[in-house]
Design a protein around this motif. Structure first.
Motif, PDB file in Angstrom:
ATOM      1  N   VAL A 107       0.878  -1.146   0.059  1.00 58.85           N
ATOM      2  CA  VAL A 107       0.051   0.206  -0.221  1.00 58.85           C
ATOM      3  C   VAL A 107       0.641   1.237  -0.017  1.00 58.85           C
ATOM      4  CG1 VAL A 107      -1.933   1.150   1.137  1.00 58.85           C
ATOM      5  CG2 VAL A 107      -1.681  -1.208   1.291  1.00 58.85           C
ATOM      6  N   LEU A 108       0.804   2.081  -0.901  1.00 59.46           N
ATOM      7  CA  LEU A 108       1.762   3.330  -1.265  1.00 59.46           C
ATOM      8  C   LEU A 108       1.137   4.346  -0.303  1.00 59.46           C
ATOM      9  CD1 LEU A 108       1.683   3.188  -5.188  1.00 59.46           C
ATOM     10  CD2 LEU A 108       3.569   2.747  -3.464  1.00 59.46           C
ATOM     11  N   HIS A 109      -0.056   4.380   0.105  1.00 58.64           N
ATOM     12  CA  HIS A 109      -0.560   5.731   0.836  1.00 58.64           C
ATOM     13  C   HIS A 109      -0.779   6.793  -0.108  1.00 58.64           C
ATOM     14  CE1 HIS A 109      -1.604   3.449   4.471  1.00 58.64           C
ATOM     15  NE2 HIS A 109      -0.579   2.730   4.258  1.00 58.64           N
ATOM     16  N   ILE A 118       3.155  16.171  -3.832  1.00 62.23           N
ATOM     17  CA  ILE A 118       3.348  14.855  -3.288  1.00 62.23           C
ATOM     18  C   ILE A 118       4.378  14.172  -4.267  1.00 62.23           C
ATOM     19  CG2 ILE A 118       2.401  12.811  -2.706  1.00 62.23           C
ATOM     20  CD1 ILE A 118      -0.140  14.149  -2.541  1.00 62.23           C
ATOM     21  N   GLY A 119       5.495  13.895  -3.546  1.00 59.24           N
ATOM     22  CA  GLY A 119       6.561  13.318  -4.561  1.00 59.24           C
ATOM     23  C   GLY A 119       6.802  12.065  -4.220  1.00 59.24           C
ATOM     24  N   PRO A 120       7.938  11.118  -5.032  1.00 57.16           N
ATOM     25  CA  PRO A 120       7.875   9.724  -4.604  1.00 57.16           C
ATOM     26  C   PRO A 120       8.350   9.592  -2.918  1.00 57.16           C
ATOM     27  CG  PRO A 120       9.017  10.487  -6.623  1.00 57.16           C
ATOM     28  CD  PRO A 120       8.526  11.627  -6.209  1.00 57.16           C
ATOM     29  N   SER A 121       8.850  10.497  -2.692  1.00 60.02           N
ATOM     30  CA  SER A 121       9.472  10.321  -1.029  1.00 60.02           C
ATOM     31  C   SER A 121       8.461  10.409  -0.138  1.00 60.02           C
ATOM     32  CB  SER A 121      10.582  11.497  -0.697  1.00 60.02           C
ATOM     33  OG  SER A 121      10.216  12.545  -0.861  1.00 60.02           O
ATOM     34  N   ASP A 122       7.214  11.085  -0.437  1.00 66.88           N
ATOM     35  CA  ASP A 122       6.095  11.088   0.396  1.00 66.88           C
ATOM     36  C   ASP A 122       5.117  10.134   0.394  1.00 66.88           C
ATOM     37  OD1 ASP A 122       6.613  13.846   0.731  1.00 66.88           O
ATOM     38  OD2 ASP A 122       6.008  14.392  -1.148  1.00 66.88           O
ATOM     39  N   ILE A 123       5.298   8.923  -0.286  1.00 67.62           N
ATOM     40  CA  ILE A 123       4.576   7.770  -0.273  1.00 67.62           C
ATOM     41  C   ILE A 123       5.498   6.448  -0.159  1.00 67.62           C
ATOM     42  CG2 ILE A 123       2.545   8.753  -1.699  1.00 67.62           C
ATOM     43  CD1 ILE A 123       3.604   7.275  -4.156  1.00 67.62           C
ATOM     44  N   LYS A 124       4.885   5.185  -0.117  1.00 69.04           N
ATOM     45  CA  LYS A 124       5.851   4.099   0.261  1.00 69.04           C
ATOM     46  C   LYS A 124       6.483   3.468  -1.170  1.00 69.04           C
ATOM     47  CE  LYS A 124       4.579   4.508   4.551  1.00 69.04           C
ATOM     48  NZ  LYS A 124       5.761   4.840   5.608  1.00 69.04           N
ATOM     49  N   ILE A 149      -4.126  10.466 -13.963  1.00 67.54           N
ATOM     50  CA  ILE A 149      -2.786  10.953 -14.344  1.00 67.54           C
ATOM     51  C   ILE A 149      -1.626  10.492 -13.216  1.00 67.54           C
ATOM     52  CG2 ILE A 149      -1.218  12.974 -14.786  1.00 67.54           C
ATOM     53  CD1 ILE A 149      -3.707  14.211 -16.353  1.00 67.54           C
ATOM     54  N   GLU A 150      -2.194  10.839 -11.969  1.00 63.93           N
ATOM     55  CA  GLU A 150      -1.291  10.636 -10.913  1.00 63.93           C
ATOM     56  C   GLU A 150      -1.034   9.115 -10.832  1.00 63.93           C
ATOM     57  OE1 GLU A 150      -3.534  14.473 -10.475  1.00 63.93           O
ATOM     58  OE2 GLU A 150      -4.303  12.217 -10.658  1.00 63.93           O
ATOM     59  N   GLY A 151      -2.044   8.207 -10.841  1.00 61.61           N
ATOM     60  CA  GLY A 151      -1.674   6.730 -10.951  1.00 61.61           C
ATOM     61  C   GLY A 151      -0.972   6.305 -11.864  1.00 61.61           C
ATOM     62  N   GLU A 152      -1.041   6.825 -13.220  1.00 58.73           N
ATOM     63  CA  GLU A 152      -0.271   6.387 -14.254  1.00 58.73           C
ATOM     64  C   GLU A 152       1.123   6.922 -14.177  1.00 58.73           C
ATOM     65  OE1 GLU A 152      -0.903   4.596 -16.681  1.00 58.73           O
ATOM     66  OE2 GLU A 152      -3.102   4.178 -16.283  1.00 58.73           O
ATOM     67  N   THR A 153       1.355   8.327 -13.586  1.00 51.06           N
ATOM     68  CA  THR A 153       2.645   8.707 -13.254  1.00 51.06           C
ATOM     69  C   THR A 153       3.494   7.940 -12.257  1.00 51.06           C
ATOM     70  OG1 THR A 153       1.883  10.798 -13.817  1.00 51.06           O
ATOM     71  CG2 THR A 153       4.008  10.408 -12.587  1.00 51.06           C
ATOM     72  N   THR A 154       2.742   7.463 -11.108  1.00 53.02           N
ATOM     73  CA  THR A 154       3.263   6.505 -10.172  1.00 53.02           C
ATOM     74  C   THR A 154       3.648   5.351 -10.809  1.00 53.02           C
ATOM     75  OG1 THR A 154       1.792   7.910  -8.506  1.00 53.02           O
ATOM     76  CG2 THR A 154       2.639   5.720  -7.917  1.00 53.02           C
ATOM     77  N   ALA A 155       2.636   4.668 -11.656  1.00 53.71           N
ATOM     78  CA  ALA A 155       2.935   3.180 -11.973  1.00 53.71           C
ATOM     79  C   ALA A 155       4.234   3.343 -12.866  1.00 53.71           C
ATOM     80  CB  ALA A 155       1.753   2.740 -12.857  1.00 53.71           C
ATOM     81  N   MET A 156       4.456   4.271 -13.702  1.00 54.64           N
ATOM     82  CA  MET A 156       5.713   4.393 -14.708  1.00 54.64           C
ATOM     83  C   MET A 156       6.814   4.434 -13.662  1.00 54.64           C
ATOM     84  SD  MET A 156       4.623   3.760 -17.704  1.00 54.64           S
ATOM     85  CE  MET A 156       6.224   4.276 -18.648  1.00 54.64           C
TER      86      MET A 156
END
Length: 200
Positions: A107-109, A118-124, A149-156
């Protein structure tokens, strides 16, 4: 002009501040609580306080639990080499209801959202990479972030970090919902449905 006394207004205001609760729902809940027997109100209040104090992140997948390890991670019958990455605990619960997934979760939160700061260091994400590189027993990571868009960015972003570790990375299919009329579905969803077609 205020309609109710101070305590009623405060209760309505606190309830209305909760996500998904509008003014009318807050009033309905407030009146219901005020008319509840005192012992039920105390039990509700005590449960909220205890949950806030005792619920923490699972040391394995970072879902919410009151134990060191959540029931899914503690289940030895689950396939711990298969990790599904979700944005929040509600997404995990939705997949669990299907009864079709036999792996474990991460779970990324949240999701990467630069516009919201919210950047990569702000989630798990760092914790996910550690899971994948730690013991070398992770064979596949399924990215089940939202289609936003946020979900796709995170997945990539996650894919670029995990693939070099020699772990297979897949993305959940997305497309036309069951019972959906094609004329009302956006172009991106239709394109995804076409790309993800399967033989029947």
């Amino acid at each position: 002009m205020e309609l109710y006394s101070g305590y009623v207004n405060r209760l309505v205001s606190e309830l209305a501040a909760l996500p998904g609760i509008g003014d009318k729902s807050a009033q309905r809940l407030a009146f219901h609580m005020i008319n509840m027997p005192p012992e039920k109100v105390k039990r509700l209040a005590d449960t909220m306080i205890e949950a806030r104090g005792r619920v923490k992140y699972c040391s394995g997948c970072y879902t919410l639990t009151d134990e060191e390890v959540c029931p899914v991670c503690a289940n030895t019958a689950r396939d711990h080499s298969l990790i599904m990455v979700v944005e929040d605990t509600r997404d995990m619960a939705a997949y669990e209801k299907t009864g079709k997934f036999e792996g474990v979760y991460h779970v990324l939160h949240g999701a990467i959202a630069p516009m919201l700061g919210i950047g990569p260091s702000d989630i798990k994400i760092k914790e996910l990479v550690e899971r994948c590189s730690g013991e070398g027993n992770v064979s596949e990571v399924i990215l089940a972030t939202n289609s936003s868009i946020e979900g796709e960015t995170t997945a990539m972003y996650i894919s670029k970090l995990i693939k070099p570790l020699g772990v297979k990375v897949t993305r959940i299919a997305s497309g036309v919902p069951v019972g959906g009329d094609l004329e009302y579905i956006d172009e991106i969803t239709l394109a995804r449905a076409l790309d993800g077609r399967t033989e029947i």
